[in-house]
Each structure stands twice: as structure tokens, then as C-alpha cells.
Design an enzyme around this catalytic site. Structure first.
Site, PDB file in Angstrom:
ATOM      1  CB  CYS A 326      -5.122   1.633  -2.256  1.00 47.49           C
ATOM      2  SG  CYS A 326      -3.585   2.233  -1.824  1.00 47.49           S
TER       3      CYS A 326
HETATM    4  S1  FES Z   1      -0.843   4.220  -0.765  1.00 43.51           S
HETATM    5 FE1  FES Z   1       0.458   4.923  -2.494  1.00 43.51          FE
HETATM    6  S2  FES Z   1       2.095   5.845  -1.671  1.00 43.51           S
HETATM    7 FE2  FES Z   1       0.829   5.173   0.141  1.00 43.51          FE
END
Ligand code: FES
Lengths: 404, 127
Positions: A326
């Protein structure tokens, strides 16, 4: 916006080539070499010599005989050849790996599952494989066991000698991916009891696009590609002569001062760990505190997102990596690809409060000043992100009410 | 080597120097949202006078794209009427930022949702 500083702490993903490696590759490319398979003319023979020489140098780094080495295009291919190639030649064996292996190991399960018995071992919260659970799996089923020497993301080094003992006691074979560990520690395949070992060129101050697989003489492998006779027919395809020469030179360059760099980086890494433990609020370290790669410090910070911290570090000239897709995988096609790291999940990092971990991985070119610089900037960057974080606000408010 | 950062210049600017970041005394409305895709969160404070957003502040626990989206959003809505603000979508935020990587669009959605949540809060408080 970019600072002049260039403090590279992402050696786990790639190292910069040693100047001797660059010189060697340049020399080889300029030398009018033929195809090593053209044994009949001098240009071909000269190329073969370059490959042989490199084979000796790589073998020497891991305490092996030159003829036990097969050059590949890199660690991913070596891992595939080791496991799938072994099981192709020895279909009566099963396959065992841990749940923190690299995808080039873990994902082979998909294609092997239908033909062999496969098992995935859970690791403990430090990322260590529990010897008993390995023993249990092998008792019922001789297997090829694939466990990396060290995990790149959390730095934990397996107790490889103990694991190898269990493997041989149970008639099993041990493959170890040494991509993360090689170049940082001394490796001796005989002492460690490793049957198959993966090496990657660009992780040991050599070039990318080349790797090697050590294969113990007692082991039979089948090729996973159809092709010619190169590398004893196990790895067909014209040899990457300049890459191989560069990798040989990289191994040669490691020799000599390996021990001193290992000690230096271990001390500096431990020191950085201790410093961050005191200076960074809400820090949670990952991996084993002692059984870890020298110069490797990995952690996550509550209430802040790993990617933001990586970006701030980069703006301040510090290049680090993240354990969470992520955080670093901006090229992902969709959110599904942005799943949390399988390694962090395996060691029990809660996915809802951890938004990506940070891996600082040093190499032999890192100086003490580099470490000091990180120590000086990191705490402030974390504080900057904490002041922005509503999660931190909530935590503080909660604390006030519970503290009275 | 000509693009040393993973985001557009505008995103990097808003990330490095976020506008309107911080708390607000006596906000007229607060919007709190979590991002289901990644577990991050955003809090948006609005000060509304005579149907106009006179001030906006934010706090964000998120990635660079989320922080930049929050910052840009607050810049965009300041001075807007409630109706105007109501029609702001995440795409407008993304455009104002000079684009976001595909995988980071969800971070801008969080900004839009924080705004919607704040509007909802305002409605509830002023019923
Ligand atoms: S990855 Fe969580 S807000 Fe962008």
C-alpha cells in the site's frame, strides 16, 4: 524540493555496483568475446574462460566447488529452478516453505499443488520458523524445504544450521534464498548444511540480470526450460557473459573485508535501533532484535502512514523502502493490489493500525554519518506526521480521560 | 531521473506544505471518515457563516495522496456556498492536484467523503 543529500538505505532492494565490478564489465564488453559455446575459435574460448573464472569466484564466496554453480538471470529464476527443477527430477518429494518467503518461492505452490504435497509453515512473531513444526511436517513427508537465509523486509535470519539438521535427519533437502543475506554476511554452504542456494548479482554490489544457484553434487535437478546445453543443460540459453563476469568480480570484491563490514554494520544497526527506540514515539520494531541482518532496522509507527514517512525521508535525501504494498506500490492497478504485506501479516502486525512499515537497510557503502543523519532527521519527521494525524488526537484525548 | 518523486509537483507541494492543516475552535461542522481500502482516516472541520464556508481545516492519517487531497480540498471549498461545496467530487480534487496514480484514487475519495460527512453533520446540527 529535492535536497542535496543522498543517503541510501535501500540496499535490500538493490546495491550499487562495486567500482571493480563496473571496470570488469566494461573490460569484458570491450574485449570482442564470442559465444562461450563456440569452443572452436579463440573469441568463443576466451568467453568461456571469463565464465569459468567468474564461476570460481562466486563458488569461493560460498565455500563451494565451481562445478556446483549454475548461472541464471537472477534470484527469481534460481528459486524457480531450485524448487520446480528439483521436484521435476524428484517427484516423490513434497514442498515446504514458510509464509514469509519471497513470491518467487511462495507462488510456486500454485503450480505445484496439484502434483506434490505442499505445506506452508507459519513463523513466530519474530519471523522465525519453529523447528518442531518443521520436524512434524517432514516426519510424514520427505520434502524440499525452502527457507530464505534472511527476510528482506523484517531482517530476521533463520537458524539455518538447526533447520538443515532437521532436514537431513528427515531425508529432506534444504533450499535457501540468500538474496537478502549475501553480501552482508559470510556464507558457507557446507557449514550451514544448505543443499541449494540462491544468489542475486545486484544484491551483492554486482549487476542486475544475473544470479546463481548452488546445487550440491548429490542432488539431481531437471531443467525448467527447453533449450541447448549451456550450464550442463540445466539452464539453457546463451550465457550473460558480462553479467556473469560482473557477479564473479562482485564476489571476489566481497572477500577480505567481509568480516569487518559485517561487524561495523551490525554495530551501527544496533545503535540506530536503540536510538530510534528512544527518540521515535509509537515505534514498533519488526523482526528479531538479535538474529537479524547487520545494518537492517525495520519498524512501523502507530498513527502515521508508512508512505508519508517514506516520502518525507526521500525529500530529506534518505532512501528507504516499505514493507507494505500500500505504501510503495504506486504502480498497482487497483486497490486489491494494494494489500498489506504478507510478511507483516505473518508476524502478526495488525493490519488495521499498521499502515506500512519502514525498512532501513544499510550496505558496505553506508558511513557512520549516514546512520547519524537518519537518527537526527527521523524523529522530527514522525512528529510532523503525528501533528497531522486525527488518530493521534483521538489517542491523546482517550489517554487524558483514562488518565483522569 | 528527471522525476525524482512519485507524485505530481502539485501533490508534492501540498504534501510538503499542507494548507489548512490543524484543529479548529468551535467548528460549525466536523466530518470524520475512515478509508476502508487502507484503514487510514481524515477529519475535516468547517466554519460556516450565512451559508458560506468561511474556514476549513483538516487532519489526516494517510499517505501522501491523502494528505495532498485533504489540503487541496480545503483550499477549494473555502469561500464556497454549501451548495457549491456539495457538488465537489473527488475527480475535481484529483484534477486540481494534477492527477494521482490509479491506485491512489481511493485516497481522494476519502476527502470527498469527509466533506459529505461534514455537510451531513452541519445539517443534523442545524435542523
Ligand atoms: S493509502 Fe490510505 S489514504 Fe492513501
Amino acid at each position: 524540493m529535492q535536497t542535496e543529500k543522498f543517503v541510501y538505505f535501500d540496499n535490500i532492494n538493490t546495491t550499487f555496483p562495486d567500482p571493480r565490478v563496473v571496470r570488469k564489465i566494461d573490460e569484458v564488453l570491450n574485449f570482442r568475446l564470442g559465444n562461450p559455446s563456440a569452443h572452436i575459435h579463440s573469441a568463443g574460448i576466451a568467453a568461456g574462460k571469463v565464465v569459468d573464472e567468474a564461476r570460481e569466484k562466486v563458488a569461493a564466496y560460498i565455500g563451494a566447488a565451481p562445478e556446483t554453480l549454475i548461472f541464471t538471470s537472477g534470484a527469481t529464476e534460481a528459486n524457480n529452478l531450485a524448487i520446480t527443477g528439483f521436484l521435476k527430477a524428484n517427484p516423490e518429494f513434497g514442498f515446504v516453505c514458510s509464509n514469509i518467503e519471497h513470491f518467487s518461492v511462495l507462488n510456486q505452490i500454485r503450480s505445484l499443488r496439484n502434483s506434490v504435497k505442499t505445506s506452508i509453515l507459519d513463523v513466530d512473531s519474530y519471523g522465525l520458523v519453529e523447528p518442531d513444526s518443521l520436524e512434524k511436517v517432514l516426519k510424514n513427508n520427505r520434502s524440499i524445504v525452502s527457507l530464505s537465509l534472511a527476510n528482506p523486509e523484517i531482517g530476521t535470519m533463520q537458524d539455518i544450521e538447526k533447520i538443515s539438521e532437521i532436514c537431513s535427519r528427515n531425508g529432506s533437502i534444504l533450499h535457501s534464498d540468500a538474496t537478502a543475506a549475501a553480501g552482508l554476511i559470510e556464507i558457507d554452504v557446507n557449514k550451514m548444511g544448505i543443499d541449494l542456494l540462491t544468489l542475486s548479482g545486484h544484491n551483492i554490489y554486482g549487476p542486475a540480470g544475473v544470479g546463481a544457484l548452488y546445487v550440491n553434487k548429490k542432488i539431481r535437478l531437471a531443467s525448467i526450460f527447453e533449450g541447448g546445453n549451456q550450464e550442463s543443460g540445466i539452464r539453457p540459453g546463451t550465457e550473460n557473459v558480462p553479467g556473469i563476469a560482473g557477479m564473479g568480480e562482485a564476489c571476489e570484491a566481497l572477500k577480505g573485508d567481509m568480516k569487518s563490514h559485517e561487524k561495523r554494520l551490525r554495530d551501527l544497526g544496533n545503535d540506530l535501533w536503540k536510538s530510534l527506540q528512544e527518540s521515535v514515539r509509537f515505534v514498533n520494531f519488526t523482526g528479531h532484535p538479535e538474529k537479524r541482518l547487520p545494518g537492517h532496522v525495520s519498524f512501523w509507527v502507530e498513527h502515521i502512514e508508512g508512505e508519508s514517512l517514506l516520502l518525507l525521508l526521500s525529500m530529506n535525501g534518505v532512501m528507504a523502502s516499505s514493507g507494505s504494498a500500500c505504501s510503495s506500490n504506486l504502480k498497482a492497478k487497483d486497490e486489491d493490489e494494494l494489500m498489506a504485506s504478507h510478511v507483516l501479516a505473518a508476524v502478526g502486525v495488525p493490519s488495521d493500525i499498521c499502515s506500512g512499515s519502514i525498512t532501513l537497510s544499510a550496505g558496505r557503502y553506508n558511513t557512520e554519518e549516514d546512520f547519524n543523519y537518519v537518527k537526527s532527521v527521523l524523529p522530527g519527521l514522525v512528529e510532523k506526521l503525528l501533528t497531522m494525524s486525527p488518530s493521534y488526537d483521538d489517542y491523546m484525548k482517550n489517554k487524558e480521560t483514562t488518565d483522569g | 531521473m528527471d522525476k525524482p518523486f512519485p507524485y505530481s509537483e502539485t501533490v508534492m507541494d501540498h504534501f510538503a506544505n499542507p494548507r489548512n492543516m490543524g484543529d479548529m475552535e468551535d467548528p460549525s461542522a466536523v466530518g470524520n471518515v475512515g478509508n476502508p481500502a487502507c484503514g487510514d482516516m481524515m477529519r475535516l472541520f468547517l466554519k460556516i457563516e450565512n451559508g458560506i464556508i468561511v474556514d476549513a481545516k483538516f487532519k489526516t492519517f494517510g499517505c501522501g495522496a491523502a494528505i495532498a487531497s485533504s489540503s487541496m480540498l480545503t483550499e477549494m471549498i473555502k469561500g464556497m456556498t454549501l451548495d457549491e461545496a456539495m457538488s465537489i467530487s473527488n475527480e475535481e480534487v484529483v484534477n486540481a492536484l494534477g492527477g494521482l496514480p490509479e491506485a491512489k484514487i481511493h485516497c481522494s475519495v476519502m476527502a470527498e467523503e469527509a466533506l459529505k460527512a461534514a455537510m451531513e453533520d452541519y445539517k443534523n446540527k442545524n435542523r
